[in-house]
Design a protein around this motif. Structure first.
Motif, PDB file in Angstrom:
ATOM      1  N   PRO A  57       0.797  -1.231   0.000  1.00  0.00           N
ATOM      2  CA  PRO A  57       0.000   0.000   0.000  1.00  0.00           C
ATOM      3  C   PRO A  57       0.824   1.273   0.000  1.00  0.00           C
ATOM      4  CG  PRO A  57      -0.132  -1.151   2.118  1.00  0.00           C
ATOM      5  CD  PRO A  57       0.510  -2.093   1.152  1.00  0.00           C
ATOM      6  N   GLU A  58       1.979   1.289   0.682  1.00  0.00           N
ATOM      7  CA  GLU A  58       2.782   2.509   0.698  1.00  0.00           C
ATOM      8  C   GLU A  58       3.379   2.777  -0.683  1.00  0.00           C
ATOM      9  OE1 GLU A  58       5.958   4.805   3.559  1.00  0.00           O
ATOM     10  OE2 GLU A  58       6.237   2.665   3.226  1.00  0.00           O
ATOM     11  N   LEU A  59       3.838   1.729  -1.358  1.00  0.00           N
ATOM     12  CA  LEU A  59       4.370   1.919  -2.704  1.00  0.00           C
ATOM     13  C   LEU A  59       3.276   2.397  -3.648  1.00  0.00           C
ATOM     14  CD1 LEU A  59       6.624   1.765  -4.781  1.00  0.00           C
ATOM     15  CD2 LEU A  59       6.104  -0.667  -5.086  1.00  0.00           C
ATOM     16  N   ALA A  60       2.070   1.842  -3.506  1.00  0.00           N
ATOM     17  CA  ALA A  60       0.958   2.295  -4.355  1.00  0.00           C
ATOM     18  C   ALA A  60       0.689   3.786  -4.135  1.00  0.00           C
ATOM     19  CB  ALA A  60      -0.295   1.475  -4.056  1.00  0.00           C
ATOM     20  N   LEU A  61       0.748   4.215  -2.874  1.00  0.00           N
ATOM     21  CA  LEU A  61       0.573   5.638  -2.571  1.00  0.00           C
ATOM     22  C   LEU A  61       1.703   6.459  -3.185  1.00  0.00           C
ATOM     23  CD1 LEU A  61      -1.627   7.063  -0.788  1.00  0.00           C
ATOM     24  CD2 LEU A  61       0.066   7.132   1.035  1.00  0.00           C
TER      25      LEU A  61
END
Length: 399
Positions: A57-61
């Motif tokens: 999720p952090e990479l997607a953000l």
């Protein structure tokens, strides 16, 4: 009806929330006890990184943010942000480290990150120390000047009708809900506004907690505490030089230290040049609460690591150091989204050292939550891992 939004915090995350909400037509007021970007934002290096993030999720953000920083540069002017798409170079000091870095980069590439393995790292950075076995080039990594970027986003929000009130601390004003539906986890009433230290009550349909390192305290005042903790870090600034370091360059162990929960001091070498000619050297992490005491041992360790990576730095004067607090959550993910305990509270904090890079996507995601619309991220479900629900027990209390 136009939604009335109060954003608590005028750092880069709060400014991004205000910018996206005001651009979407909401009535936005930003409140902060200090000037724009005076907290953690002013203590950062301006990193806009994909290179240090595991798929998830952090990479997607971060991937959405990278796109949105470019869009902001086009709308606001790249000079307003000092946006530099200079790329990053991660280097390994051993063959084993290089193999582990290659595996990490392969996972990132599968998630859509552009990665370029490099055998001859001195072709990209001629002043690196000899003998480095290799690394990975990340052409999408970039840098902004954090305070300028926050000010530009907030100025654009004001142009869309937002207001900014400085020197004021906010606390919640709630009204009792008439009833609860089955499964409702709220513990009090709906937020109807915030009361400031000036004695005013600002009506609000929602309050965005974008208070950075103080997000835990602001959440408590709003009746929706979240565990946001400070992690102190130092940055070194050299005298201005001709261009010597072309990219952001860091050692591969930086990624492991970002994800670590150790309480002791951790340092890993991060070196990059700035538009003004100075070179920034980091990065350190230690859990010491809000202790601002200078620590010469940390400065010495960072300087020694930087000199091993770039030997020319041994003859360069250190001009100053600065330190600040990175706001982190125990699982090392930011908390972004509506709080089920107090309707109307939306969190946007806990980004640790990645808040500058993640700010635009956080603002877009908060705005999507406020409007009840899908967000622009490539993975539609990724944002659910950032919701505050993950910290709550079935009874609605912090775990």
């Amino acid at each position: 009806m136009t939604l009335k939004i109060v954003v608590v915090g005028a750092g880069v995350v709060g400014a991004a929330c205000a910018f996206h909400a005001a651009s979407a037509g909401m009535d936005v007021t930003v409140v902060d006890r200090g000037p724009v970007g005076a907290g953690t934002t002013s203590r950062g290096e301006g990193n806009v990184l994909l290179s240090d993030k595991e798929p998830g999720p952090e990479l997607a953000l971060a991937q959405l943010s990278r796109t949105l920083w470019d869009e902001a540069g086009k709308e606001l002017g790249p000079d307003c942000l000092e946006l530099e798409p200079k790329g990053g170079l991660v280097v390994a000091s051993t063959a084993e480290g290089l193999a582990a870095l290659g595996e990490f980069a392969a996972r990132q590439e599968a998630a859509g990150v552009r990665v370029e393995p490099v055998d001859r790292v001195r072709d990209l950075e001629p002043h690196l120390a000899p003998g480095i076995p290799g690394g990975v080039h990340y052409p999408q990594d970039a840098q902004v000047q954090p305070v300028l970027a926050a000010a530009a986003l907030l100025r654009a929000a004001v142009e869309h009708g937002a207001r900014f009130r400085t020197g004021e601390v906010a606390s919640a004003v709630t009204a009792r809900d008439g009833g609860r539906t089955p499964g409702d986890r709220s513990t009090g009433g709906r937020i109807t506004g915030v009361r400031t230290t000036a004695g005013d009550v600002l009506p609000a349909d929602a309050v965005v907690n974008a208070a950075g390192t103080w997000g835990g305290e602001v959440g408590r005042r709003l009746g929706a505490p979240v565990e946001v903790l400070p992690r102190r870090g130092f940055v070194l600034v050299t005298q201005p030089l001709p261009p010597m370091v072309r990219r952001k360059v860091y050692s591969a162990d930086y990624v492991a230290h970002v994800a670590s929960s150790d309480t002791g001091l951790e340092t890993s070498c991060v070196v990059e040049g700035t538009r003004g000619g100075t070179i920034l050297v980091g990065a350190s992490r230690e859990r010491v609460g809000f202790d601002t005491t200078p620590n010469p041992a940390v400065v010495a360790r960072l300087a020694a690591q930087a000199c091993r990576l770039f030997p020319f730095l041994r003859g360069v004067h250190l001009m100053r150091t600065y330190r600040g607090f990175r706001p982190y959550c125990p699982d090392h993910l930011p908390v972004v989204g509506p709080d089920p305990r107090v309707p109307g509270v939306v969190h946007a904090c806990g980004h640790e050292g990645a808040g500058i890079g993640l700010a635009p996507a956080t603002g877009a995601l908060v705005t999507a939550h406020l409007l009840g619309r899908p967000w622009r991220g490539a993975d539609p479900a990724a944002h659910t891992a950032l919701l505050p629900d993950r910290f709550l027990s079935p009874g609605g209390a912090l775990q």
